[in-house]
Design an enzyme around this catalytic site. Structure first.
Site, PDB file in Angstrom:
ATOM      1  N   ARG A   1     -27.010  50.359 -95.141  1.00 16.53           N
ATOM      2  CA  ARG A   1     -26.447  49.117 -95.690  1.00 16.53           C
ATOM      3  C   ARG A   1     -27.152  47.812 -95.221  1.00 16.53           C
ATOM      4  O   ARG A   1     -26.965  46.939 -96.154  1.00 16.53           O
ATOM      5  CB  ARG A   1     -25.043  49.041 -95.048  1.00 16.53           C
ATOM      6  CG  ARG A   1     -23.925  49.835 -95.921  1.00 16.53           C
ATOM      7  CD  ARG A   1     -22.649  49.742 -95.212  1.00 16.53           C
ATOM      8  NE  ARG A   1     -22.306  49.739 -93.637  1.00 16.53           N
ATOM      9  CZ  ARG A   1     -22.223  50.996 -93.100  1.00 16.53           C
ATOM     10  NH1 ARG A   1     -22.056  52.119 -93.665  1.00 16.53           N
ATOM     11  NH2 ARG A   1     -21.920  51.032 -91.909  1.00 16.53           N
TER      12      ARG A   1
ATOM     13  N   GLU B   1     -21.187  55.596 -79.818  1.00 19.43           N
ATOM     14  CA  GLU B   1     -20.011  55.337 -79.196  1.00 19.43           C
ATOM     15  C   GLU B   1     -19.975  56.657 -78.388  1.00 19.43           C
ATOM     16  O   GLU B   1     -19.555  56.881 -77.159  1.00 19.43           O
ATOM     17  CB  GLU B   1     -18.934  55.379 -80.243  1.00 19.43           C
ATOM     18  CG  GLU B   1     -17.628  54.658 -79.601  1.00 19.43           C
ATOM     19  CD  GLU B   1     -16.593  54.277 -80.739  1.00 19.43           C
ATOM     20  OE1 GLU B   1     -16.933  54.384 -81.898  1.00 19.43           O
ATOM     21  OE2 GLU B   1     -15.605  54.155 -80.312  1.00 19.43           O
TER      22      GLU B   1
HETATM   23  P1  AMP Z   1     -23.798  48.435 -83.209  1.00 17.73           P
HETATM   24  O1  AMP Z   1     -25.193  49.418 -83.026  1.00 17.73           O
HETATM   25  O2  AMP Z   1     -22.336  48.762 -82.477  1.00 17.73           O
HETATM   26  O3  AMP Z   1     -24.163  47.044 -83.613  1.00 17.73           O
HETATM   27  O4  AMP Z   1     -23.525  48.790 -84.656  1.00 17.73           O
HETATM   28  C1  AMP Z   1     -24.308  48.440 -86.012  1.00 17.73           C
HETATM   29  C2  AMP Z   1     -24.434  49.175 -87.086  1.00 17.73           C
HETATM   30  O5  AMP Z   1     -23.187  50.192 -87.321  1.00 17.73           O
HETATM   31  C3  AMP Z   1     -24.465  48.686 -88.233  1.00 17.73           C
HETATM   32  O6  AMP Z   1     -25.586  49.585 -89.150  1.00 17.73           O
HETATM   33  C4  AMP Z   1     -23.209  48.535 -89.062  1.00 17.73           C
HETATM   34  O7  AMP Z   1     -23.466  49.102 -90.348  1.00 17.73           O
HETATM   35  C5  AMP Z   1     -22.434  49.715 -88.459  1.00 17.73           C
HETATM   36  N1  AMP Z   1     -21.081  49.119 -88.026  1.00 17.73           N
HETATM   37  C6  AMP Z   1     -20.777  49.170 -86.791  1.00 17.73           C
HETATM   38  N2  AMP Z   1     -19.445  48.733 -86.626  1.00 17.73           N
HETATM   39  C7  AMP Z   1     -19.014  48.536 -87.834  1.00 17.73           C
HETATM   40  C8  AMP Z   1     -17.720  48.047 -88.487  1.00 17.73           C
HETATM   41  N3  AMP Z   1     -16.703  47.745 -87.702  1.00 17.73           N
HETATM   42  N4  AMP Z   1     -17.910  48.064 -89.885  1.00 17.73           N
HETATM   43  C9  AMP Z   1     -18.942  48.368 -90.618  1.00 17.73           C
HETATM   44  N5  AMP Z   1     -20.014  48.793 -90.108  1.00 17.73           N
HETATM   45  C10 AMP Z   1     -19.895  49.116 -88.813  1.00 17.73           C
END
Ligand code: AMP
Length: 170
Positions: free
Chosen positions: A58, A95
Site C-alpha cells: 500500500r 504481532e
Molecule cells: P507497523 O510495523 O506496526 O508500524 O505496521 C505498519 C504496516 O502494517 C504498514 O505497512 C501498514 O500498511 C500495516 N498496518 C498496520 N496497522 C494497520 C492498520 N490498523 N490499518 C491498516 N494498515 C495497517
C-alpha cells in the site's frame, strides 16, 4: 472536501482486535487523492530528496505519485523473495513472529537523501526495518511520511530521530 471521509475503518481485519484503516475509498476519488498528495508534498517543500523508498504494497500507491511529482527515483521495498536482483534484507517484528523486507543492493547510492513512505504508521516496526536498509546502503533519511499515523501505538519512538510527517493522525 475532507480526506478523513475517504478513509474507512474495518473492524477485526485481518484479525480480531485490529481496526484496519482502509484507504481504497481514497484511491477511488481523484480529488481526494490529489488533496492527500498535496499535503504530503507540502511537508517536503523544505527538504531535498534524491529517492523515494516505499513499502509493499500500500506504500506503492502514493510513494510512486510522490516520486513522480518530485522528479526523483522510486525504490520498492518488498517482502522476502519478491525482488529479482541481489538484495539486502532486514528482519522485523510482527504481532506474532517475524517477517523479512528486502531492497535491491543498487537502489541507493551512498550519500543520497531518502524519503521513506508507507500508508500507515502503526507500531513503527516496518518503518524501522526500512530505515535500517536505507542506512546500510549509505542513504541519509530526510523524512518518513505516512498517510495515517496511529499515534496511540507510538511508532515514532521506534523511528528514532528521523523527521516524521503524517497527513492524518488518530
Ligand atoms: P507497523 O510495523 O506496526 O508500524 O505496521 C505498519 C504496516 O502494517 C504498514 O505497512 C501498514 O500498511 C500495516 N498496518 C498496520 N496497522 C494497520 C492498520 N490498523 N490499518 C491498516 N494498515 C495497517
Amino acid at each position: 472536501m475532507k480526506i478523513e471521509n475517504y478513509l474507512r475503518d474495518i473492524q477485526d481485519f485481518p484479525k480480531e482486535g485490529i481496526l484496519f484503516k482502509d484507504i481504497t475509498p481514497l484511491l477511488l476519488e481523484p480529488k481526494a487523492r490529489d488533496l492527500m498528495l498535496k499535503q504530503l508534498l507540502s511537508a517536503t517543500e523544505s527538504i531535498v530528496v534524491d529517492k523515494v523508498v516505499a513499502i509493499e504494497s500500500r506504500g506503492f500507491f502514493f510513494g510512486m505519485l510522490l516520486a513522480q511529482q518530485m522528479n526523483v527515483g522510486f525504490v520498492p521495498v518488498r517482502k522476502k523473495g519478491k525482488l529479482p536482483y541481489e538484495t539486502i534484507s532486514a528482519t522485523y517484528e510482527l504481532e506474532y513472529g517475524q517477517d523479512v523486507l528486502e531492497m535491491h543492493i543498487d537502489a541507493i547510492k551512498p550519500g543520497e537523501r531518502v524519503l521513506i513512505h508507507d500508508d500507515v504508521l502503526a507500531t513503527g516496526g516496518t518503518a524501522k526495518a526500512v530505515c535500517e536498509l536505507v542506512q546500510r546502503l549509505g542513504g541519509e533519511i530526510v523524512q518518513c511520511n505516512f498517510l495515517i499515523e496511529l499515534t496511540f501505538l507510538n511508532g515514532r519512538a521506534k523511528i528514532g530521530n528521523h523527521p516524521v510527517f503524517a497527513a492524518i493522525t488518530y
